[in-house]
Motif scaffolding. Structure first.
Motif, PDB file in Angstrom:
ATOM      1  N   LYS A  53      -0.327  -4.437  -6.471  1.00 15.95           N
ATOM      2  CA  LYS A  53      -0.970  -4.846  -7.316  1.00 15.95           C
ATOM      3  C   LYS A  53      -1.077  -4.146  -8.688  1.00 15.95           C
ATOM      4  CE  LYS A  53      -4.567  -7.937  -8.540  1.00 15.95           C
ATOM      5  NZ  LYS A  53      -4.431  -8.545  -8.021  1.00 15.95           N
ATOM      6  N   LEU A  54      -1.199  -4.974  -9.701  1.00 18.87           N
ATOM      7  CA  LEU A  54      -0.543  -4.468 -11.155  1.00 18.87           C
ATOM      8  C   LEU A  54      -2.666  -4.603 -11.905  1.00 18.87           C
ATOM      9  CD1 LEU A  54       2.933  -5.049 -12.557  1.00 18.87           C
ATOM     10  CD2 LEU A  54       2.350  -3.400 -10.976  1.00 18.87           C
ATOM     11  N   LEU A  55      -2.760  -4.098 -12.426  1.00 18.82           N
ATOM     12  CA  LEU A  55      -4.016  -4.300 -12.998  1.00 18.82           C
ATOM     13  C   LEU A  55      -4.137  -3.134 -14.022  1.00 18.82           C
ATOM     14  CD1 LEU A  55      -6.963  -3.012 -10.976  1.00 18.82           C
ATOM     15  CD2 LEU A  55      -4.276  -1.848 -10.886  1.00 18.82           C
ATOM     16  N   THR A  56      -5.000  -3.495 -15.130  1.00 18.39           N
ATOM     17  CA  THR A  56      -5.334  -2.557 -16.150  1.00 18.39           C
ATOM     18  C   THR A  56      -6.857  -2.126 -16.071  1.00 18.39           C
ATOM     19  OG1 THR A  56      -3.647  -3.518 -17.591  1.00 18.39           O
ATOM     20  CG2 THR A  56      -5.658  -2.495 -18.316  1.00 18.39           C
ATOM     21  N   VAL A  57      -7.066  -0.995 -16.106  1.00 19.28           N
ATOM     22  CA  VAL A  57      -8.139  -0.097 -16.018  1.00 19.28           C
ATOM     23  C   VAL A  57      -8.389   0.974 -17.065  1.00 19.28           C
ATOM     24  CG1 VAL A  57      -9.463   1.620 -14.235  1.00 19.28           C
ATOM     25  CG2 VAL A  57      -8.470  -0.730 -13.416  1.00 19.28           C
ATOM     26  N   ALA A  58      -9.395   0.849 -17.902  1.00 18.63           N
ATOM     27  CA  ALA A  58      -9.690   1.548 -18.527  1.00 18.63           C
ATOM     28  C   ALA A  58      -8.162   1.914 -19.896  1.00 18.63           C
ATOM     29  CB  ALA A  58     -10.089   3.261 -18.312  1.00 18.63           C
ATOM     30  N   GLY A  59      -8.310   0.730 -20.571  1.00 22.32           N
ATOM     31  CA  GLY A  59      -6.720   0.589 -20.691  1.00 22.32           C
ATOM     32  C   GLY A  59      -6.022   1.149 -20.390  1.00 22.32           C
ATOM     33  N   LYS A  60      -5.453   1.783 -19.297  1.00 26.83           N
ATOM     34  CA  LYS A  60      -4.282   1.911 -18.540  1.00 26.83           C
ATOM     35  C   LYS A  60      -4.077   1.291 -17.892  1.00 26.83           C
ATOM     36  CE  LYS A  60      -5.035   6.150 -20.627  1.00 26.83           C
ATOM     37  NZ  LYS A  60      -3.763   5.970 -21.518  1.00 26.83           N
ATOM     38  N   ARG A  61      -2.062   0.575 -17.867  1.00 25.46           N
ATOM     39  CA  ARG A  61      -2.226  -0.293 -16.777  1.00 25.46           C
ATOM     40  C   ARG A  61      -1.185   0.171 -15.405  1.00 25.46           C
ATOM     41  NH1 ARG A  61       2.642  -1.731 -20.199  1.00 25.46           N
ATOM     42  NH2 ARG A  61       3.195   0.367 -20.729  1.00 25.46           N
ATOM     43  N   LEU A  62      -1.599  -0.206 -14.943  1.00 19.26           N
ATOM     44  CA  LEU A  62      -1.852   0.620 -13.013  1.00 19.26           C
ATOM     45  C   LEU A  62      -1.030  -0.187 -12.429  1.00 19.26           C
ATOM     46  CD1 LEU A  62      -5.198   1.924 -13.118  1.00 19.26           C
ATOM     47  CD2 LEU A  62      -3.531   3.309 -13.628  1.00 19.26           C
ATOM     48  N   LYS A  63      -0.405   0.671 -11.430  1.00 14.35           N
ATOM     49  CA  LYS A  63       0.824  -0.408 -10.095  1.00 14.35           C
ATOM     50  C   LYS A  63       0.032   0.683  -9.022  1.00 14.35           C
ATOM     51  CE  LYS A  63       5.554  -0.495  -7.385  1.00 14.35           C
ATOM     52  NZ  LYS A  63       6.627   0.249  -7.759  1.00 14.35           N
ATOM     53  N   LEU A  64      -0.807   0.006  -7.991  1.00 18.93           N
ATOM     54  CA  LEU A  64      -1.185   0.414  -7.196  1.00 18.93           C
ATOM     55  C   LEU A  64      -0.226   0.057  -5.580  1.00 18.93           C
ATOM     56  CD1 LEU A  64      -4.968  -0.424  -7.067  1.00 18.93           C
ATOM     57  CD2 LEU A  64      -3.406   0.937  -8.134  1.00 18.93           C
ATOM     58  N   THR A  65       0.438   1.137  -5.114  1.00 21.03           N
ATOM     59  CA  THR A  65       0.694   0.446  -3.798  1.00 21.03           C
ATOM     60  C   THR A  65      -0.367   1.076  -3.047  1.00 21.03           C
ATOM     61  OG1 THR A  65       3.115   0.940  -4.553  1.00 21.03           O
ATOM     62  CG2 THR A  65       3.008   0.559  -2.125  1.00 21.03           C
ATOM     63  N   ILE A  66      -0.664  -0.328  -2.101  1.00 18.67           N
ATOM     64  CA  ILE A  66      -1.905  -0.015  -0.960  1.00 18.67           C
ATOM     65  C   ILE A  66      -1.511  -0.394   0.143  1.00 18.67           C
ATOM     66  CG2 ILE A  66      -4.160  -1.031  -0.236  1.00 18.67           C
ATOM     67  CD1 ILE A  66      -4.168  -2.399  -2.888  1.00 18.67           C
ATOM     68  N   TRP A  67      -1.531   1.076   0.884  1.00 20.24           N
ATOM     69  CA  TRP A  67      -0.703   0.478   2.467  1.00 20.24           C
ATOM     70  C   TRP A  67      -1.932  -0.087   3.071  1.00 20.24           C
ATOM     71  CZ3 TRP A  67       3.900   1.322   3.844  1.00 20.24           C
ATOM     72  CH2 TRP A  67       5.221   1.923   2.927  1.00 20.24           C
TER      73      TRP A  67
END
Length: 213
Positions: A53-67
């Motif tokens: 999942k790619l999402l933006t939190v607190a102005g930061k672009r994050l890639k979460l690899t969720i197992w």
């Protein structure tokens, strides 16, 4: 604070997140609802599955690899290796099944202690299936107390209705962003991925080029 499933545009940090808990508590449904906002009749996970999942939190672009790990004991040997290197762990129980709550202390907290290699790993405790309030066996106060005991963020949610599902992951991401050592790891993961994906060009006899990942 928003989320996106888009695949372009890059990201600032890459984090590994682990979903754990007894079989049937709704881990897969929670993840699918977060990824696609739809979950119905999700089959139990066999071994380990993952989604990005790619999402933006607190102005930061994050890639979460969720197992997403299987809760059955027969898969524990397989899934234990996935604790290593995780920046976040979400512990899920079913508010209508008390044994899934007591197993957080009896089983899952011990597994984290045994297998997790990251002392700064952020943990979130999630009570799922609050849409079945009339069947509730674990009170909200009990969840808050256990979360306090283990130093976890606490949320209740419903994968069926979508209540708080996104917040579970966004709150986890916010806490991860507060820890300098985890930011270093997340930044390093982005650099590794960029290096692996950098194309190499070899000139062809016709003057064109071919790229190889």
């Amino acid at each position: 604070m928003g989320s996106s499933s888009r695949q372009g545009g890059g990201y600032d940090y890459s984090f590994k997140v682990l979903l754990i808990g007894d079989s049937g508590v709704g881990k897969s449904s929670l993840l699918v609802t977060f990824i696609s906002e739809y979950a119905d009749n999700i089959a139990s996970t066999i071994g380990v599955d993952f989604k990005i999942k790619l999402l933006t939190v607190a102005g930061k672009r994050l890639k979460l690899t969720i197992w997403d790990t299987a809760g059955q004991e027969k898969f524990r040997t397989l899934t234990s290796s996935y604790y290593r290197g995780s920046q976040g762990i979400i512990l899920v129980y079913d508010v209508t099944r008390r044994e899934t709550f007591t197993n957080l202390s009896d089983v899952w907290a011990k597994e984290i202690e045994l297998y997790s290699t990251n002392p700064d790993c952020i943990r979130v405790l999630v009570g799922n299936k609050v849409d079945r309030e009339s069947e509730r066996m674990v009170s909200r106060d009990e969840g808050i107390s256990l979360a306090s005991q283990y130093g976890c963020v606490f949320l209740e949610c419903s994968a069926k209705t979508g209540e708080n599902t996104g917040k579970c992951f966004e709150e986890l991401a916010l806490k991860i962003l507060e820890v300098p050592s985890l930011l270093v790891e997340g930044s390093a993961a982005v650099k590794r991925t960029s290096f692996k994906q950098k194309p190499e060009y070899n000139a062809s006899p016709g003057g064109g080029c071919c790229s190889f990942l």
